[in-house]
Scaffold this motif. Structure first.
Motif, short mmCIF file in Angstrom:
data_model
loop_
_atom_site.label_atom_id
_atom_site.label_comp_id
_atom_site.label_asym_id
_atom_site.label_seq_id
_atom_site.Cartn_x
_atom_site.Cartn_y
_atom_site.Cartn_z
N TYR A 151 0.67 -1.02 -0.37
CA TYR A 151 -0.14 -0.17 -0.43
C TYR A 151 0.94 1.11 -0.14
CZ TYR A 151 -3.69 2.97 0.98
OH TYR A 151 -4.58 3.60 0.82
N ALA A 152 1.78 1.93 0.90
CA ALA A 152 2.95 2.37 0.59
C ALA A 152 3.33 2.43 -0.45
CB ALA A 152 3.34 2.04 2.50
N LYS A 198 0.80 3.88 -3.29
CA LYS A 198 0.25 4.94 -3.13
C LYS A 198 1.36 5.91 -3.45
CE LYS A 198 -2.15 8.12 1.01
NZ LYS A 198 -1.48 8.77 1.91
N GLU A 237 -8.82 5.52 -6.78
CA GLU A 237 -8.51 7.55 -6.59
C GLU A 237 -7.56 7.88 -7.68
OE1 GLU A 237 -6.53 8.35 -2.38
OE2 GLU A 237 -7.10 7.08 -1.36
N ALA A 244 -8.16 -2.00 -0.36
CA ALA A 244 -6.49 -0.68 -0.42
C ALA A 244 -6.37 -0.32 -1.54
CB ALA A 244 -5.20 -1.66 0.82
N GLY A 273 -9.11 0.78 -4.15
CA GLY A 273 -9.24 2.46 -2.79
C GLY A 273 -7.99 3.59 -3.56
#
Lengths: 373, 263
Positions: free
Chosen positions: A28-29, A32, A66, A59, A62
Motif C-alpha cells: 500500500y505505502a 500510494k 483515487e 486497499a 481504493g
C-alpha cells in the motif's frame, strides 16, 4: 506474487497507463506514493490497461479509484472477472458518495495557545458549575431539613460508616507517623538553640492548627471524593440518575445530601482523632529520645497551648468536608457514558478537592494570623 | 457464490463452565464465500461458539481447524498470523473509547500492515466510506456515535485488514428496522465484493431470511441442523417449529424474500 506497479508509458500520445502486479495492503505505502506521482501527469483520455493486475483487495481498489476517479474505474473494470468488477464498483460507489479528504494534523504554536485558552476557559466554567451545584445542594438541604420524613437516615448512617468509621485506622496511623516526624525535625533544629523542650509546642501547634485537619481532609479527598465520583458516575452512565428523575425523585436529595451530611459529621470527628494521634506520635518521640516525661509533656501542653488553637483547627473541618463532598458528587454527575469518562472524573475529583483544601487552608492561615487568633 | 471449500472445521467441541456443559460434541463447517447464520435460544452458547472459533476461549475438548490448521496446537506467532485473517464485530462494537473512529480503524493497519500513520489514516477513510459512514464520523469518538454508526464503525475496523472470514455477533441487535435492513444489505454487498465468508450470530429473523445462505441451529448442546433455510425450517423439532413458524417467523419470511435476488 509480484509487487504492484504502475507504469506511465510516455512513448505514445496520449500516455498509456499500465497497472500490474498485486495491488494489496502489503504494497500500500509504495503504491500510494506512486499514485501520487502519476496523478498530475495523467490526461483525462489516457487509456488504462488492467490486464496484468494480480491480486486486489479494498486497499488496492481504493487506490485505483483515487487514481482514475470512480467513473473511469467502472469503465476500465469491464472485462475483468465478476467478483473484481463487484469490488471495484463497490469501492467506487462508496468513494463517489464520500470522497476521501485527509484530515490535516498540525501541531503549531497556535494549537498550544488554543489549548491554553481552552483549559483556562474550562477552569473558569468549572468554578461556575461548582458554585451553581453548591447553591443547588444548599437549596435542596434547606427544603429537606424541616421535613424529617424525607431524611435518608439509613443512607446517611451507611455513608458515615464507609467514609468516617472505616477511615479511622488509616487517619490515625498516618497522623501518628507524621507527628513523630515533626517531633524529630523539631528536636534536631531546636537542639542547636538548646530549646528542644519547645518540640512540645511545635507538635501541638502544628497539629491543632494545621496538620490535623489538613491531613484528615487530604485523606478524605483521596478516599471519599473519589468514591463519591465513581459511585455517582457509574450510576450516571448506567442511566440510574435518569431513572431517579423519571420516578419523580430528586437525585440531589437522594444521593448528594446523605453523602454531604455524612462528610460534615465524619470529617470533624476524624480531624479530632488526627490531632490526638499526631500529638501522641510527637509525645512518643519526646518521651523516648528527648527525655521529656509524659507528665512534663502534658503540663507544657496545658500551660502553653490555648484552646483557641484547637478551635481554629476544628473550624476548618466542616468547610473542607463540604467542599470535598460537593466536588466528589459534582464530578460524578458530570460523567457521560463511557467507562473512560468515569475514570477521568474520578481522578479530577481527587485533584480538585486536594487543590481546594490546600488553597483554602492557606487563605485561612493568612486570615487567622492577621486576626491574631 | 458459496463454494464447497471448507474454511473452518469444528469437530467434537466441548465447552464447560463449572458443572454446566454448554457444548457437547459440537460439529460445524464454515465454507468459503457463504453467509452462515447461527441461531439458538438464549444460553445455547452461540457467543461461546464464536469465541471458541476465534481463539478467545480455549474449549475443554475438540478441535477447531482454520484454513486447514489446528488453531489450538499452533504457536503464538502462527496463531496471530491466522487471527489476522479474521474480522470480528462484537455485540456492542467494542470500539476503543479513547480513540477516534479513524484511529480505531488505523490501529490494526499500523500494527499489523506496517503502514505509516498518514497512510493508515488515509486507508481508514476508505473503510469508513465503504461501510456507509459519513466522512464527518471519522474524527468523532465512539461515545458521540449512535448505535447504528457504532456498528458500522466496528465493521470498518473488522474489515481493516481485508479478512477472509468475518464474525458478527448480533450485528443488528439494537438497530431500528430500517437501520437493520441497511446493515444486512451492506453485509451482502461486502460479501459479494470482497469474497468474504461470514459467521453470523443473530436473533433477527429478517436477517436470516434476507441474507443467510445456510442456517445452523444450536440446541441440545450441539448443532441440531445446518442447511439451507428451507430445509432447516422443515426439520421436525419443537424449538425449530416454534422459531420459524411462530408469528414473527412467518412475517419475516413473507417480507424478506426479494432481497436475495437483487444484485
Amino acid at each position: 506474487m509480484q509487487a504492484g506497479n504502475l507504469e506511465l508509458q510516455t512513448s505514445s500520445r496520449p500516455f498509456r497507463l499500465a497497472v500490474s502486479g498485486d495491488w494489496t495492503l502489503a504494497h500500500y505505502a509504495a503504491l500510494k506514493r506512486r499514485v501520487a506521482e502519476v496523478v498530475p501527469q495523467l490526461q483525462a483520455d489516457s487509456p488504462v490497461s488492467l490486464d496484468a493486475l494480480g491480486a486486489l483487495d479494498t486497499a488496492g481498489a481504493g487506490l485505483l479509484v483515487e487514481l482514475l476517479g470512480p467513473a473511469r474505474v467502472r469503465e476500465a473494470a469491464e472485462g475483468l472477472p465478476a467478483e473484481r468488477v463487484a469490488l471495484l464498483r463497490t469501492v467506487a460507489a462508496a468513494l463517489d458518495q464520500e470522497p476521501i479528504r485527509d484530515i490535516p494534523h498540525h501541531y503549531g504554536l497556535d494549537d498550544v495557545l488554543a489549548h491554553i485558552g481552552r483549559t483556562v476557559e474550562a477552569v473558569w466554567r468549572q468554578q461556575r458549575t461548582l458554585l451553581g451545584f453548591i447553591g443547588l445542594t444548599l437549596e435542596s438541604l434547606a427544603r429537606t431539613l424541616p421535613r424529617p420524613r424525607r431524611w435518608r437516615v439509613t443512607s446517611l448512617v451507611a455513608h458515615i460508616e464507609t467514609s468516617g468509621l472505616d477511615a479511622i485506622p488509616i487517619v490515625a496511623l498516618l497522623t501518628f507517623l507524621v507527628g513523630a516526624v515533626v517531633a524529630f525535625l523539631g528536636a534536631t533544629v531546636l537542639a542547636d538553640f538548646g530549646a528542644s523542650i519547645y518540640t512540645v509546642d511545635l507538635v501541638a501547634f502544628s497539629f491543632l492548627r494545621e496538620f490535623g485537619v489538613l491531613l484528615a481532609a487530604i485523606l478524605m479527598a483521596g478516599r471519599t471524593a473519589s468514591a463519591f465520583a465513581a459511585q455517582i458516575g457509574s450510576m450516571k452512565s448506567n442511566e440510574e440518575i435518569d431513572a431517579i428523575r423519571t420516578l419523580g425523585l430528586d437525585p440531589i436529595e437522594l444521593l448528594v445530601l446523605p453523602r454531604l451530611l455524612a462528610m460534615l459529621l465524619a470529617l470533624p470527628i476524624l480531624t479530632f482523632i488526627a490531632m490526638l494521634s499526631g500529638i501522641v506520635g510527637g509525645a512518643l518521640v519526646c518521651v523516648v529520645s528527648l527525655d521529656i516525661s509524659t507528665a512534663m509533656f502534658l503540663s507544657m501542653l496545658h500551660d502553653h497551648i490555648d484552646v483557641q488553637h484547637f478551635l481554629v483547627g476544628m473550624a476548618k473541618a466542616p468547610v473542607f468536608a463540604f467542599l470535598i463532598a460537593v466536588i466528589g458528587c459534582l464530578e460524578g454527575f458530570k460523567v457521560s457514558g463511557s467507562a473512560q469518562s468515569v475514570g477521568e472524573h474520578t481522578t479530577s475529583s481527587v485533584v480538585q478537592s486536594i487543590f481546594m483544601v490546600i488553597l483554602l487552608d492557606a487563605l485561612a492561615a493568612l486570615f487567622f494570623m492577621e486576626m491574631g487568633w | 457464490m458459496a463454494g464447497d471449500e471448507v474454511l473452518i472445521e469444528v469437530r467434537g467441541l466441548v465447552n464447560r463452565f463449572g458443572s454446566q456443559t454448554v457444548h457437547d460434541g459440537l460439529d460445524l463447517d464454515i465454507r468459503r464465500g457463504e453467509i452462515l447464520g447461527v441461531v439458538g435460544g438464549s444460553g445455547t452458547g452461540k457467543s461461546v461458539l464464536l469465541r471458541s472459533i476465534v481463539g478467545l476461549r480455549r474449549p475443554n475438548a475438540g478441535s477447531v481447524r482454520v484454513f486447514g490448521e489446528n488453531l489450538l496446537a499452533l504457536g503464538e506467532e502462527a496463531r496471530s498470523r491466522i487471527e489476522r485473517r479474521f474480522g470480528v464485530l462484537f455485540q456492542r462494537g467494542a470500539l476503543f473509547s479513547s480513540l477516534t473512529v479513524q484511529e480505531n480503524i488505523a490501529l490494526p493497519l499500523i500494527e499489523h500492515a506496517g503502514l505509516g500513520r498518514d497512510d493508515a489514516e488515509h486507508l481508514a477513510l476508505l473503510k469508513i466510506a465503504l461501510t456507509g459512514l459519513p466522512a464527518s464520523a471519522a474524527e468523532k469518538y465512539p461515545d458521540a456515535l449512535s448505535g447504528g454508526m457504532i456498528k458500522r464503525a466496528a465493521l470498518a475496523r473488522a474489515l481493516a485488514l481485508d479478512p477472509e472470514v468475518l464474525f458478527l455477533d448480533e450485528p443488528t441487535a439494537g438497530l431500528d428496522p430500517i437501520g437493520a435492513a441497511a446493515f444486512d444489505r451492506l453485509i451482502l454487498t461486502l460479501r459479494d465484493a470482497l469474497g468474504l465468508s461470514v459467521f453470523l450470530v443473530t436473533h433477527d429473523l429478517d436477517t436470516l431470511y434476507s441474507i443467510c445462505d445456510r442456517v445452523a441451529v444450536l440446541a441440545k448442546k450441539r448443532v441440531l441442523v445446518a442447511d439451507s433455510l428451507e430445509r432447516v425450517a422443515a426439520t421436525d423439532d419443537d424449538w425449530i417449529r416454534d422459531y420459524f413458524h411462530g408469528p414473527r417467523g412467518r412475517a419475516a419470511q413473507q417480507v424478506a424474500a426479494p432481497l436475495q435476488e437483487t444484485p
